[in-house]
Design an enzyme around this catalytic site. Structure first.
Site, PDB file in Angstrom:
ATOM      1  N   GLY A  46       3.496   0.445  -7.120  1.00  0.00           N
ATOM      2  CA  GLY A  46       4.018  -0.907  -7.236  1.00  0.00           C
ATOM      3  C   GLY A  46       2.894  -1.909  -7.356  1.00  0.00           C
ATOM      4  CD  GLN A  51      -0.865  -5.892  -5.322  1.00  0.00           C
ATOM      5  OE1 GLN A  51       0.299  -5.578  -5.538  1.00  0.00           O
ATOM      6  NE2 GLN A  51      -1.804  -4.994  -5.036  1.00  0.00           N
ATOM      7  CB  CYS A  94      -3.067  -1.663  -1.083  1.00  0.00           C
ATOM      8  SG  CYS A  94      -2.733  -3.297  -1.755  1.00  0.00           S
ATOM      9  CG  LEU A  95      -2.633  -0.542  -7.235  1.00  0.00           C
ATOM     10  CD1 LEU A  95      -1.705  -1.000  -8.361  1.00  0.00           C
ATOM     11  CD2 LEU A  95      -3.484   0.627  -7.676  1.00  0.00           C
ATOM     12  CG  HIS A 136       2.708  -1.872  -0.157  1.00  0.00           C
ATOM     13  ND1 HIS A 136       1.712  -1.330   0.618  1.00  0.00           N
ATOM     14  CD2 HIS A 136       2.081  -2.550  -1.158  1.00  0.00           C
ATOM     15  CE1 HIS A 136       0.530  -1.672   0.104  1.00  0.00           C
ATOM     16  NE2 HIS A 136       0.724  -2.411  -0.980  1.00  0.00           N
ATOM     17  CD  GLU A 137       3.877  -3.450  -4.430  1.00  0.00           C
ATOM     18  OE1 GLU A 137       3.294  -4.540  -4.645  1.00  0.00           O
ATOM     19  OE2 GLU A 137       3.260  -2.378  -4.276  1.00  0.00           O
ATOM     20  CG  HIS A 140       1.194  -7.194  -1.951  1.00  0.00           C
ATOM     21  ND1 HIS A 140      -0.109  -7.534  -1.630  1.00  0.00           N
ATOM     22  CD2 HIS A 140       1.185  -5.855  -2.156  1.00  0.00           C
ATOM     23  CE1 HIS A 140      -0.859  -6.457  -1.643  1.00  0.00           C
ATOM     24  NE2 HIS A 140      -0.099  -5.421  -1.961  1.00  0.00           N
TER      25      HIS A 140
END
Length: 177
Positions: A46, A51, A94-95, A136-137, A140
């Protein structure tokens, strides 16, 4: 569609609460497409708009995640509900924090309601990895990183490691969430 640069931990945009989407136009469609292209290129599960430096409540998810029966690839203005108290504890990355994976506690099951890029209502009912990704997203979009969900000792060890990373910013902090 454009592959965008992914902001790394320490970038202030990752700590800001994203604004709700109110206009469903070509610009929003481009954002969703860019998120999807960037996610595909990075091979993640995701990716949230903050981000890539956009403070709107939008995220892309991998449409091939197990349990994603609708094949949804994005969600706008998500709201989460939890049908039970079951939890999962397992690895999460996480990216925006490349190379770091930590066991993180999340709810096992989630119901996420939101909108498509066309403004149509949609619902994701997910468990396991899909539920973890949606939570998670959504975090963010609220300025929360998964490192905030670690215990105090784990956060300190992680912050010390991150401060040494070549890509890390200078504003590393843990949220009170």
């Amino acid at each position: 569609m454009t592959v965008m640069d992914i902001r790394k931990v320490g970038d202030p945009v990752l700590r800001q609460v994203a604004e709700p989407v109110t206009v469903f136009d070509a610009e929003l469609h481009r954002l969703v497409d860019d998120l999807g292209e960037t996610l595909a290129q990075s091979r993640g599960a995701g990716l949230a708009a903050p981000q890539i430096g956009v403070g709107l409540r939008v995220f892309a998810i991998n449409p091939d995640l197990p349990g994603n029966d609708l094949g949804l690839d994005h969600l706008i203005n998500p709201g989460l509900e939890f049908p039970d108290d079951e939890e999962q504890y397992g690895p999460e990355g996480c990216l925006s924090i490349p190379g770091i994976y930590l066991d993180t506690r999340r709810r096992l099951n989630v119901v996420a309601r939101g909108l498509t890029k066309h403004g149509d209502p949609v619902q994701i009912v997910g468990a396991g990895l899909l539920a973890r990704c949606v939570q998670h997203e959504t975090d963010h979009l609220d300025g929360v990183l998964f490192i905030d969900r670690q215990d105090a000792d784990g956060q300190e060890r992680l912050l010390a490691t991150l401060r040494e990373a070549a890509w890390a910013g200078t504003r590393l902090q843990v949220s009170p969430h």
